[in-house]
Motif scaffolding. Sequence first.
Motif, mmCIF file in Angstrom:
data_model
loop_
_atom_site.group_PDB
_atom_site.id
_atom_site.type_symbol
_atom_site.label_atom_id
_atom_site.label_comp_id
_atom_site.label_asym_id
_atom_site.label_seq_id
_atom_site.Cartn_x
_atom_site.Cartn_y
_atom_site.Cartn_z
ATOM 1 N N PRO A 1 -4.684 3.458 -7.902
ATOM 2 C CA PRO A 1 -3.373 3.723 -8.501
ATOM 3 C C PRO A 1 -2.994 2.607 -9.468
ATOM 4 N N ILE A 2 -2.360 2.986 -10.560
ATOM 5 C CA ILE A 2 -1.818 2.011 -11.508
ATOM 6 C C ILE A 2 -0.446 1.618 -10.985
ATOM 7 N N VAL A 3 -0.168 0.336 -10.941
ATOM 8 C CA VAL A 3 1.086 -0.168 -10.395
ATOM 9 C C VAL A 3 2.262 0.416 -11.189
ATOM 10 N N LEU A 4 3.300 0.824 -10.467
ATOM 11 C CA LEU A 4 4.464 1.465 -11.083
ATOM 12 C C LEU A 4 5.093 0.594 -12.160
ATOM 13 N N ASP A 5 5.181 -0.707 -11.937
ATOM 14 C CA ASP A 5 5.770 -1.596 -12.952
ATOM 15 C C ASP A 5 4.992 -1.520 -14.265
ATOM 16 N N ARG A 6 3.689 -1.428 -14.195
ATOM 17 C CA ARG A 6 2.879 -1.297 -15.415
ATOM 18 C C ARG A 6 3.180 0.031 -16.099
ATOM 19 N N LEU A 7 3.291 1.104 -15.324
ATOM 20 C CA LEU A 7 3.582 2.413 -15.920
ATOM 21 C C LEU A 7 4.969 2.446 -16.546
ATOM 22 N N ARG A 8 5.890 1.715 -15.976
ATOM 23 C CA ARG A 8 7.237 1.660 -16.574
ATOM 24 C C ARG A 8 7.196 0.973 -17.932
ATOM 25 N N ILE A 9 6.329 -0.017 -18.071
ATOM 26 C CA ILE A 9 6.213 -0.750 -19.337
ATOM 27 C C ILE A 9 5.349 0.012 -20.329
ATOM 28 N N LEU B 1 0.833 -1.192 0.000
ATOM 29 C CA LEU B 1 0.000 0.000 0.000
ATOM 30 C C LEU B 1 0.871 1.247 0.000
ATOM 31 N N ASN B 2 1.933 1.246 0.810
ATOM 32 C CA ASN B 2 2.834 2.391 0.850
ATOM 33 C C ASN B 2 3.502 2.613 -0.492
ATOM 34 N N ARG B 3 3.868 1.546 -1.152
ATOM 35 C CA ARG B 3 4.517 1.664 -2.448
ATOM 36 C C ARG B 3 3.605 2.370 -3.436
ATOM 37 N N GLU B 4 2.292 2.167 -3.279
ATOM 38 C CA GLU B 4 1.340 2.764 -4.206
ATOM 39 C C GLU B 4 0.843 4.135 -3.752
ATOM 40 N N SER B 5 1.087 4.514 -2.503
ATOM 41 C CA SER B 5 0.448 5.734 -2.027
ATOM 42 C C SER B 5 1.416 6.761 -1.450
ATOM 43 N N ILE B 6 2.651 6.770 -1.896
ATOM 44 C CA ILE B 6 3.588 7.786 -1.440
ATOM 45 C C ILE B 6 3.220 9.091 -2.123
ATOM 46 N N GLY B 7 3.099 10.140 -1.352
ATOM 47 C CA GLY B 7 2.788 11.439 -1.926
ATOM 48 C C GLY B 7 1.290 11.645 -2.064
ATOM 49 N N VAL B 8 0.922 12.803 -2.622
ATOM 50 C CA VAL B 8 -0.481 13.159 -2.728
ATOM 51 C C VAL B 8 -0.939 13.146 -4.171
ATOM 52 N N ASP B 9 -0.189 13.770 -5.061
ATOM 53 C CA ASP B 9 -0.589 13.878 -6.454
ATOM 54 C C ASP B 9 -0.038 12.717 -7.274
ATOM 55 N N ASN B 10 -0.531 12.624 -8.511
ATOM 56 C CA ASN B 10 -0.071 11.609 -9.455
ATOM 57 C C ASN B 10 -0.090 10.210 -8.858
ATOM 58 N N ALA B 11 -1.176 9.862 -8.217
ATOM 59 C CA ALA B 11 -1.439 8.509 -7.692
ATOM 60 C C ALA B 11 -0.363 8.048 -6.723
ATOM 61 N N GLY B 12 0.254 8.976 -6.032
ATOM 62 C CA GLY B 12 1.234 8.596 -5.027
ATOM 63 C C GLY B 12 2.601 8.261 -5.575
ATOM 64 N N LEU B 13 2.871 8.559 -6.825
ATOM 65 C CA LEU B 13 4.195 8.308 -7.387
ATOM 66 C C LEU B 13 5.184 9.312 -6.808
ATOM 67 N N THR B 14 6.409 8.874 -6.614
ATOM 68 C CA THR B 14 7.428 9.792 -6.115
ATOM 69 C C THR B 14 7.798 10.769 -7.224
ATOM 70 N N PRO B 15 8.343 11.924 -6.880
ATOM 71 C CA PRO B 15 8.772 12.872 -7.918
ATOM 72 C C PRO B 15 9.783 12.255 -8.885
ATOM 73 N N GLN C 1 -2.877 14.129 -12.237
ATOM 74 C CA GLN C 1 -3.829 13.018 -12.294
ATOM 75 C C GLN C 1 -3.226 11.755 -12.900
ATOM 76 N N TYR C 2 -1.932 11.766 -13.138
ATOM 77 C CA TYR C 2 -1.260 10.648 -13.799
ATOM 78 C C TYR C 2 -1.120 9.464 -12.842
ATOM 79 N N GLY C 3 -1.241 8.260 -13.377
ATOM 80 C CA GLY C 3 -1.007 7.052 -12.601
ATOM 81 C C GLY C 3 -2.225 6.518 -11.878
ATOM 82 N N ARG C 4 -3.382 7.092 -12.142
ATOM 83 C CA ARG C 4 -4.620 6.627 -11.543
ATOM 84 C C ARG C 4 -5.520 6.074 -12.634
ATOM 85 N N CYS C 5 -6.082 4.904 -12.392
ATOM 86 C CA CYS C 5 -6.978 4.270 -13.357
ATOM 87 C C CYS C 5 -8.172 5.188 -13.612
ATOM 88 N N GLN C 6 -8.506 5.376 -14.861
ATOM 89 C CA GLN C 6 -9.614 6.259 -15.212
ATOM 90 C C GLN C 6 -10.980 5.590 -15.053
#
Length: 163
Positions: free
Chosen positions: A137-145, A41-55, A127-132
């Motif tokens: 949140p969209i899993v970071l590994d999926r966004l990397r691919i 959960l922490n991996r997916e929810s770090i931060g507030v914007d962009n679905a919790g992705l780190t800068p 709003q990036y990284g959040r399922c529409q």
Amino acid sequence: MSPDTARPESRPNRVMGHEARRRRAHDSRLPQLARAGHEELNRESIGVDNAGLTPGDVAALRESLQEQRLFRQEQLQQIGGASQARADQVRGQHSASQTEVHIKLAACARMVLAEVEAALQRIDQGQYGRCQLCTRPIVLDRLRIVPQARYCTRCQQVREAGR
């Protein structure tokens, strides 16, 4: 005394003992399971914007999207330029299938370019990284691919199954 008649209460106690041991083993794993779930959960929810992705994640994904945008723009120029040059050289000699291939390639490149542009816009809007669909949140590994992904894996599968 036979085993059946001797201490009838011992059998249920043994069963209860086994059940208690099973529960105790399960309970001892709960903190470990909860911690693993909490880390996920922490991996997916770090931060507030962009679905919790780190800068750093957002910067890397933005760079990937910008590279894709440049590639698709160049691809469209090449398809358009190649088609025009060939058309000038061999007017009317293009087979219908070659023309169709060029048209489909250009359409695919334009479609991916539009998806990339939309993803860059979602980053700018936070709003990036959040399922529409489900807004998870969209899993970071999926966004990397697939950095232009608009849907989480589950919602994407549902959409594809509905086609």
